[in-house]
Design a protein around this motif. Structure first.
Motif, PDB file in Angstrom:
ATOM      1  N   UNK A  62      -4.508 -17.664  -4.765  1.00  0.00           N
ATOM      2  CA  UNK A  62      -4.562 -16.272  -5.229  1.00  0.00           C
ATOM      3  C   UNK A  62      -4.721 -15.303  -4.063  1.00  0.00           C
ATOM      4  N   UNK A  63      -5.483 -15.720  -3.043  1.00  0.00           N
ATOM      5  CA  UNK A  63      -5.687 -14.840  -1.892  1.00  0.00           C
ATOM      6  C   UNK A  63      -4.471 -14.814  -0.973  1.00  0.00           C
ATOM      7  N   UNK A  64      -3.702 -15.911  -0.948  1.00  0.00           N
ATOM      8  CA  UNK A  64      -2.521 -15.989  -0.084  1.00  0.00           C
ATOM      9  C   UNK A  64      -1.327 -15.277  -0.706  1.00  0.00           C
ATOM     10  N   UNK A  65      -1.279 -15.239  -2.026  1.00  0.00           N
ATOM     11  CA  UNK A  65      -0.102 -14.754  -2.750  1.00  0.00           C
ATOM     12  C   UNK A  65       0.391 -13.374  -2.295  1.00  0.00           C
ATOM     13  N   UNK A  66      -0.501 -12.399  -2.054  1.00  0.00           N
ATOM     14  CA  UNK A  66       0.010 -11.064  -1.658  1.00  0.00           C
ATOM     15  C   UNK A  66       0.434 -10.977  -0.192  1.00  0.00           C
ATOM     16  N   UNK A  67       0.215 -12.028   0.591  1.00  0.00           N
ATOM     17  CA  UNK A  67       0.448 -11.925   2.032  1.00  0.00           C
ATOM     18  C   UNK A  67       1.914 -11.652   2.377  1.00  0.00           C
ATOM     19  N   UNK A  68       2.846 -12.148   1.563  1.00  0.00           N
ATOM     20  CA  UNK A  68       4.260 -11.963   1.860  1.00  0.00           C
ATOM     21  C   UNK A  68       4.629 -10.469   1.836  1.00  0.00           C
ATOM     22  N   UNK A  69       4.178  -9.782   0.797  1.00  0.00           N
ATOM     23  CA  UNK A  69       4.448  -8.351   0.711  1.00  0.00           C
ATOM     24  C   UNK A  69       3.692  -7.580   1.788  1.00  0.00           C
ATOM     25  N   UNK A  70       2.460  -8.017   2.089  1.00  0.00           N
ATOM     26  CA  UNK A  70       1.677  -7.363   3.142  1.00  0.00           C
ATOM     27  C   UNK A  70       2.390  -7.495   4.490  1.00  0.00           C
ATOM     28  N   UNK A  71       2.932  -8.695   4.772  1.00  0.00           N
ATOM     29  CA  UNK A  71       3.648  -8.901   6.040  1.00  0.00           C
ATOM     30  C   UNK A  71       4.893  -8.026   6.112  1.00  0.00           C
ATOM     31  N   UNK A  72       5.649  -7.971   5.015  1.00  0.00           N
ATOM     32  CA  UNK A  72       6.844  -7.112   4.992  1.00  0.00           C
ATOM     33  C   UNK A  72       6.470  -5.650   5.220  1.00  0.00           C
ATOM     34  N   UNK A  73       5.404  -5.213   4.558  1.00  0.00           N
ATOM     35  CA  UNK A  73       4.963  -3.822   4.704  1.00  0.00           C
ATOM     36  C   UNK A  73       4.545  -3.529   6.142  1.00  0.00           C
ATOM     37  N   UNK A  74       3.812  -4.469   6.744  1.00  0.00           N
ATOM     38  CA  UNK A  74       3.345  -4.266   8.116  1.00  0.00           C
ATOM     39  C   UNK A  74       4.506  -4.154   9.095  1.00  0.00           C
ATOM     40  N   UNK A  75       5.497  -5.034   8.950  1.00  0.00           N
ATOM     41  CA  UNK A  75       6.622  -5.003   9.884  1.00  0.00           C
ATOM     42  C   UNK A  75       7.493  -3.765   9.681  1.00  0.00           C
ATOM     43  N   UNK A  76       7.717  -3.391   8.434  1.00  0.00           N
ATOM     44  CA  UNK A  76       8.520  -2.196   8.182  1.00  0.00           C
ATOM     45  C   UNK A  76       7.796  -0.948   8.690  1.00  0.00           C
ATOM     46  N   UNK A  77       6.499  -0.872   8.439  1.00  0.00           N
ATOM     47  CA  UNK A  77       5.737   0.259   8.925  1.00  0.00           C
ATOM     48  C   UNK A  77       5.680   0.326  10.447  1.00  0.00           C
ATOM     49  N   UNK A  78       5.628  -0.854  11.068  1.00  0.00           N
ATOM     50  CA  UNK A  78       5.523  -0.904  12.533  1.00  0.00           C
ATOM     51  C   UNK A  78       6.834  -0.558  13.228  1.00  0.00           C
ATOM     52  N   UNK A  79       7.929  -1.020  12.664  1.00  0.00           N
ATOM     53  CA  UNK A  79       9.208  -0.905  13.372  1.00  0.00           C
ATOM     54  C   UNK A  79      10.182   0.079  12.736  1.00  0.00           C
ATOM     55  N   UNK A  80       9.712   0.882  11.801  1.00  0.00           N
ATOM     56  CA  UNK A  80      10.562   1.930  11.241  1.00  0.00           C
ATOM     57  C   UNK A  80      10.752   3.043  12.270  1.00  0.00           C
ATOM     58  N   UNK A  81      11.820   3.832  12.130  1.00  0.00           N
ATOM     59  CA  UNK A  81      11.993   4.986  13.030  1.00  0.00           C
ATOM     60  C   UNK A  81      10.781   5.902  12.972  1.00  0.00           C
ATOM     61  N   UNK A  82      10.403   6.497  14.084  1.00  0.00           N
ATOM     62  CA  UNK A  82       9.232   7.390  14.102  1.00  0.00           C
ATOM     63  C   UNK A  82       9.379   8.543  13.101  1.00  0.00           C
ATOM     64  N   UNK A  83       8.274   8.848  12.453  1.00  0.00           N
ATOM     65  CA  UNK A  83       8.210   9.977  11.517  1.00  0.00           C
ATOM     66  C   UNK A  83       9.214   9.869  10.373  1.00  0.00           C
TER      67      UNK A  83
END
Length: 200
Positions: free
Chosen positions: A37-58
Motif C-alpha cells: 500500500x505504501x509502495x503503490x503511489x510511488x510510480x505516480x510520485x516518480x513521474x511527477x518528480x521527473x516532469x516537475x524537475x525537467x519541464x521547461x522553466x516557468x
C-alpha cells in the motif's frame, strides 16, 4: 524449538503455541500488504518528480496535465480493486476445503476477467479521453496542459490490462498466503518505471 509439556493437562501450552503461530501468519500477510500500500503511489510520485524537475522553466502545463490524467487513472484503476479483495477469500476458501483444483480454477477465472475488464477499460480511456479529461479540469488549464494530459493518459491506459491482471494475481497469491511476491513485483515495476523515467 523447545518442547513444552502441559503438566496440568489444561491445554494452555497448545493454545499458546497455536496463538503464536496464528500471530506469525497474520504478520507475514499484514507487513507485506502494508508495504504494498505504501509502495503503490510511488510510480505516480516518480513521474511527477521527473516532469516537475525537467519541464521547461516557468511552464506549469506538463504538471497540470499530469495531475489531471493521474487523478483519472487512479480512480479508474481503483474501481477494479475488487479483483484483489474478492479473489483472495474465494481462493482461500477453496484451499481450506482441500480443493486445490478449484482454487486454481477460481484464479484462472479472476485473471481472465481482469484481462477482459482491463481491455475494456483501456478502450474506454482511449476513446473518451478528451471528455474525461475535461471533467478532470484540463479545460481550465489550457490546451498545452490538455495535450500533455492526453499523451500521459494514452501511455498509461495501454497498461490497464496488465494493471488489472496484477491486481487479480495479488488476490490469488494472498489466497495462497503469499503476500511477499506481490510486494516484490510492485517494487520491480516501480524500479523499471524509475529507470525509464531517467532514460526517457
Amino acid at each position: 524449538s523447545e518442547l513444552e509439556i502441559d503438566i496440568d493437562g489444561d491445554g494452555d501450552t497448545v493454545d499458546r503455541q497455536a496463538g503464536d503461530d496464528t500471530n506469525r501468519k497474520i504478520l507475514n500477510l499484514a507487513v507485506p500488504a502494508l508495504l504494498s500500500l505504501s509502495i503503490d503511489p510511488l510510480m505516480t510520485i516518480a513521474d511527477t518528480a521527473f516532469i516537475g524537475r525537467y519541464s521547461p522553466p516557468n511552464d506549469p502545463s506538463p504538471l497540470a496535465g499530469l495531475g489531471s490524467a493521474a487523478a483519472l487513472l487512479v480512480f479508474a484503476f481503483y474501481v477494479f480493486n475488487f479483483l484483489a479483495t474478492a479473489t483472495a477469500p474465494l481462493v482461500a476458501k477453496r484451499r481450506g476445503l482441500g480443493d486445490e483444483a478449484g482454487a486454481a480454477f477460481v484464479g484462472g477465472q479472476a485473471l481472465g476477467l481482469a484481462l477482459v475488464l482491463g481491455s475494456v477499460l483501456a478502450a474506454a480511456l482511449l476513446l473518451y479521453k478528451a471528455p474525461l479529461l475535461q471533467v478532470m479540469g484540463t479545460g481550465a488549464t489550457g490546451p498545452e496542459a490538455d495535450r500533455y494530459a492526453e499523451e500521459f493518459l494514452t501511455v498509461r491506459a495501454l497498461a490497464a490490462p496488465a494493471v488489472l491482471a496484477c491486481s487479480a494475481s495479488n488476490g490469488i497469491l494472498r489466497g495462497y498466503l503469499d503476500a511477499k511476491t506481490p510486494t516484490l513485483v510492485l517494487l520491480g515495476s516501480n524500479a523499471v518505471n524509475l529507470v525509464l523515467d531517467v532514460v526517457l
